[in-house]
Design a protein around this motif. Sequence first.
Motif, short mmCIF file in Angstrom:
data_model
loop_
_atom_site.label_atom_id
_atom_site.label_comp_id
_atom_site.label_asym_id
_atom_site.label_seq_id
_atom_site.Cartn_x
_atom_site.Cartn_y
_atom_site.Cartn_z
N GLY A 80 0.86 -1.19 -0.01
CA GLY A 80 0.08 0.03 -0.01
C GLY A 80 0.87 1.36 0.05
O GLY A 80 0.25 2.37 -0.03
N GLY A 178 -10.16 0.59 -2.62
CA GLY A 178 -10.12 0.92 -1.19
C GLY A 178 -10.64 2.20 -0.71
O GLY A 178 -10.35 2.49 0.27
N GLU A 179 -11.49 2.57 -1.44
CA GLU A 179 -12.45 3.89 -1.09
C GLU A 179 -13.66 4.19 -1.95
O GLU A 179 -13.86 3.62 -3.05
N ILE A 237 -3.71 1.61 -6.65
CA ILE A 237 -4.23 0.59 -5.63
C ILE A 237 -5.00 -0.51 -6.20
O ILE A 237 -4.97 -1.83 -5.73
N ASN A 248 -6.60 -6.38 -0.85
CA ASN A 248 -6.60 -4.84 -1.05
C ASN A 248 -5.68 -4.38 -0.03
O ASN A 248 -5.69 -4.55 1.14
N ILE A 250 -4.96 -1.47 1.36
CA ILE A 250 -5.16 -0.63 2.27
C ILE A 250 -6.29 -1.13 3.28
O ILE A 250 -6.47 -0.98 4.49
N THR A 251 -7.38 -1.79 2.72
CA THR A 251 -8.54 -2.24 3.55
C THR A 251 -8.26 -3.41 4.09
O THR A 251 -9.07 -4.13 4.93
#
Length: 344
Positions: A80, A178-179, A237, A248, A250-251
Amino acid sequence: MNRSSKHTPFVSALLALTILLVWPLHAFSEMFSDEDLQNAVDKAYEAFKDVKEGANADYIPILATVPSELFGVVIATKDGKIFSAGDIDYRFSIQSVSKPFTAALIMAQQGPEAIREKIGVEPTGMPFNSKIALEMYEQRSVNPMVNAGAIAAVSLVQADSEEQRWNLVNENIEGFAGEKLSVLEEVYNSEYETAWSNRAIANLLYNYERLYADPEESLRVYTRQCSIGVNTKNLGIMGATLANAGVNPITGKRMLPAEHVPELLAIMASAGFYDESGEWMFNAGLPSKTGVGGGIVSVVPGQFAIAAFSPRLNGPGNSIRAMRAIRQIAGELGVGLYGPNPAN
Ligand code: GLN
């Protein structure tokens, strides 16, 4: 005889020591320092920031109005970390870079056989919007990286309503990024109002029983999928999730079972650049996906993704500066899938 047996413990010790010393060096040689990655990004950005070749896509009228000078380059690692240069926060339409991620959704929901049997996995060797490919090949949709296969993928999503179909497609792409993301409504309207070619493709597929939901609904959801706004970091990402075997970074959310990541990357390698896929693999050696919004993402499995964005395209509809930047970074770091490819 005597001599060799006498030396054996010494030789073994030397061997063990050599392995001990060299193994960490070997392991390290596959990784890159933060500085290596940032330098590679900076160098590629500098090398191509003044390139003016190509032109914005204009068959979707609004894409012609995106400032052509924009240029962003990102490396996103499987942990990440982001290394970046240029206009990396500008939001542009994801367009066809969305296609492998909806294919991933089908693989996750229904297994890779659904892709192989109901869409196909052969490259067409033809432009992304080819109707000839659809007539020529018995599979019709041919593969999920071209429009026909991507519209078919959207139609395959198991859903009871258009709204649910859209939510599943959108949440999946957000999961890879991730968002939360949002649709660029002006892009959607501009594309949907002029989507005669894709409407023809959807109807032809339906005629051949290779579309699995209502054609107009499938077209609308596909067009919305292509109109999702992303920035270059988001693309990074999304690619890093594939580099990280489907999780993922990030998450921490698993988006695709690890065993299906190679199957998806194989389709990206053979068809991610449409009729320029052979040339791209020859030059850069990385599974990738491009979009007419100017975005490209490439995956170095197990390590990182390289994403780049710039609106001016070549004939097949691939961003010239993004291609050059990614090829340069891949060559510089020597991460081509089949061995180090040369930089530009
Ligand atoms: N939405 C675009 C289309 O269907 C996607 C094409 C692309 O990015 N190559 O024409």
